[in-house]
Design a protein around this motif. Structure first.
Motif, PDB file in Angstrom:
ATOM      1  N   HIS A 102       0.654  -1.117   0.098  1.00  0.00           N
ATOM      2  CA  HIS A 102       0.073  -0.048   0.080  1.00  0.00           C
ATOM      3  C   HIS A 102       0.889   1.380  -0.211  1.00  0.00           C
ATOM      4  O   HIS A 102       0.811   1.971   0.957  1.00  0.00           O
ATOM      5  CB  HIS A 102      -1.174  -0.079   1.217  1.00  0.00           C
ATOM      6  N   PRO A 103       1.510   1.465  -1.116  1.00  0.00           N
ATOM      7  CA  PRO A 103       2.456   2.690  -1.283  1.00  0.00           C
ATOM      8  C   PRO A 103       1.804   4.216  -1.129  1.00  0.00           C
ATOM      9  O   PRO A 103       2.348   4.990  -0.629  1.00  0.00           O
ATOM     10  CB  PRO A 103       3.305   2.587  -2.058  1.00  0.00           C
ATOM     11  N   THR A 104       0.601   4.242  -1.761  1.00  0.00           N
ATOM     12  CA  THR A 104      -0.020   5.626  -1.661  1.00  0.00           C
ATOM     13  C   THR A 104      -1.475   5.060  -1.375  1.00  0.00           C
ATOM     14  O   THR A 104      -2.152   4.071  -1.076  1.00  0.00           O
ATOM     15  CB  THR A 104      -0.118   5.715  -3.186  1.00  0.00           C
ATOM     16  N   VAL A 105      -2.150   6.379  -1.182  1.00  0.00           N
ATOM     17  CA  VAL A 105      -3.355   6.509  -1.021  1.00  0.00           C
ATOM     18  C   VAL A 105      -4.446   5.666  -2.109  1.00  0.00           C
ATOM     19  O   VAL A 105      -5.409   4.993  -1.827  1.00  0.00           O
ATOM     20  CB  VAL A 105      -4.088   7.702  -0.791  1.00  0.00           C
ATOM     21  N   ALA A 106      -3.963   5.686  -3.416  1.00  0.00           N
ATOM     22  CA  ALA A 106      -4.625   5.056  -4.288  1.00  0.00           C
ATOM     23  C   ALA A 106      -4.775   3.594  -4.225  1.00  0.00           C
ATOM     24  O   ALA A 106      -5.618   2.920  -4.233  1.00  0.00           O
ATOM     25  CB  ALA A 106      -3.926   5.434  -5.636  1.00  0.00           C
ATOM     26  N   HIS A 107      -3.817   2.918  -3.588  1.00  0.00           N
ATOM     27  CA  HIS A 107      -3.701   1.631  -3.173  1.00  0.00           C
ATOM     28  C   HIS A 107      -4.369   1.456  -1.941  1.00  0.00           C
ATOM     29  O   HIS A 107      -5.002   0.252  -1.858  1.00  0.00           O
ATOM     30  CB  HIS A 107      -2.278   1.261  -3.083  1.00  0.00           C
ATOM     31  N   LEU A 108      -4.333   2.154  -1.010  1.00  0.00           N
ATOM     32  CA  LEU A 108      -5.346   1.892  -0.064  1.00  0.00           C
ATOM     33  C   LEU A 108      -6.763   2.020  -0.260  1.00  0.00           C
ATOM     34  O   LEU A 108      -7.612   1.077   0.126  1.00  0.00           O
ATOM     35  CB  LEU A 108      -5.214   3.179   1.151  1.00  0.00           C
ATOM     36  N   ALA A 109      -7.128   2.631  -1.438  1.00  0.00           N
ATOM     37  CA  ALA A 109      -8.376   2.956  -1.773  1.00  0.00           C
ATOM     38  C   ALA A 109      -8.696   1.835  -2.900  1.00  0.00           C
ATOM     39  O   ALA A 109      -9.958   1.802  -3.379  1.00  0.00           O
ATOM     40  CB  ALA A 109      -8.922   4.162  -2.197  1.00  0.00           C
ATOM     41  N   GLU A 110      -7.795   0.997  -3.122  1.00  0.00           N
ATOM     42  CA  GLU A 110      -7.880   0.039  -4.348  1.00  0.00           C
ATOM     43  C   GLU A 110      -8.090   0.767  -5.476  1.00  0.00           C
ATOM     44  O   GLU A 110      -8.886   0.009  -6.436  1.00  0.00           O
ATOM     45  CB  GLU A 110      -9.006  -1.256  -3.674  1.00  0.00           C
ATOM     46  N   MET A 111      -7.782   1.818  -5.901  1.00  0.00           N
ATOM     47  CA  MET A 111      -7.903   2.343  -7.261  1.00  0.00           C
ATOM     48  C   MET A 111      -6.565   2.655  -7.899  1.00  0.00           C
ATOM     49  O   MET A 111      -6.551   3.313  -9.025  1.00  0.00           O
ATOM     50  CB  MET A 111      -8.258   3.999  -6.811  1.00  0.00           C
ATOM     51  N   ALA A 112      -5.364   2.023  -7.462  1.00  0.00           N
ATOM     52  CA  ALA A 112      -4.286   2.349  -8.213  1.00  0.00           C
ATOM     53  C   ALA A 112      -4.282   1.742  -9.493  1.00  0.00           C
ATOM     54  O   ALA A 112      -3.905   2.573 -10.465  1.00  0.00           O
ATOM     55  CB  ALA A 112      -3.087   1.633  -7.415  1.00  0.00           C
ATOM     56  N   GLU A 113      -4.778   0.565  -9.864  1.00  0.00           N
ATOM     57  CA  GLU A 113      -4.720   0.178 -11.323  1.00  0.00           C
ATOM     58  C   GLU A 113      -5.995   0.875 -11.996  1.00  0.00           C
ATOM     59  O   GLU A 113      -5.457   1.360 -13.310  1.00  0.00           O
ATOM     60  CB  GLU A 113      -5.202  -1.452 -11.315  1.00  0.00           C
ATOM     61  N   THR A 114      -6.803   1.341 -11.743  1.00  0.00           N
ATOM     62  CA  THR A 114      -7.717   2.212 -12.511  1.00  0.00           C
ATOM     63  C   THR A 114      -7.090   3.548 -12.624  1.00  0.00           C
ATOM     64  O   THR A 114      -7.371   4.023 -13.939  1.00  0.00           O
ATOM     65  CB  THR A 114      -8.935   2.302 -11.664  1.00  0.00           C
TER      66      THR A 114
END
Length: 155
Positions: free
Chosen positions: A78-90
């Motif tokens: 979980h390096p970023t907020v996007a990863h925490l929100a499960e939005m990194a790939e999108t």
């Protein structure tokens, strides 16, 4: 209507004890923290609220999604907020398309979520988390939450 409600929530541990028998509460749309002594059931309650565990009795009513921020984060996972929100790939797909990608996989991943970045930024702002973006490191995000919690507790 509150963002989150619990009605007569009960959960029994394997030894039969119940950390919070028949708990009822309505949470308004604002940042909320669970505070209590070690071992009193904060993490368990968080898992019930987020839908990661099912209660043995009672109900959890959610409007929208609830995300549980674990106490300990693996910065590699979980390096970023996007990863925490499960939005990194999108988010990555959206940025590739903005940069000119014609890869069909990016478009399939996005579907109708072309505004995901601005929508999530608005959610952060609505929650009083200005200055946080999807690119903010998870460590900085946690520090910011801790700092704002201390500021709110100050007289």
């Amino acid at each position: 209507m509150p963002l989150l409600q619990i009605q007569q929530l009960q959960y029994a541990l394997p030894d039969g004890s119940q950390p919070f028998p028949a708990l009822s509460h309505a949470f308004p749309f604002r940042r909320t923290g669970l505070v209590g002594r070690n071992g009193c059931g904060k993490s368990l309650l968080g898992q019930l609220l987020a839908g990661q565990l099912a209660p043995h009795a009672g109900h959890v009513l959610r409007e929208g999604g609830i995300h549980l921020l674990p106490q300990e984060l693996d910065p590699d996972t979980h390096p970023t907020v996007a990863h925490l929100a499960e939005m990194a790939e999108t988010l990555t797909a959206l940025r590739r398309v903005r940069d000119g990608s014609l890869d069909e996989r990016d478009y399939q991943l996005l579907q109708d979520r072309w505004d995901c970045e601005s929508s999530f930024q608005q959610l952060l702002s609505d929650a009083g988390l200005n200055g946080i973006s999807l690119d903010t490191s998870s460590a900085a995000f946690r520090r910011g939450l801790a700092d704002s919690g201390r500021a709110q507790q100050s007289p």
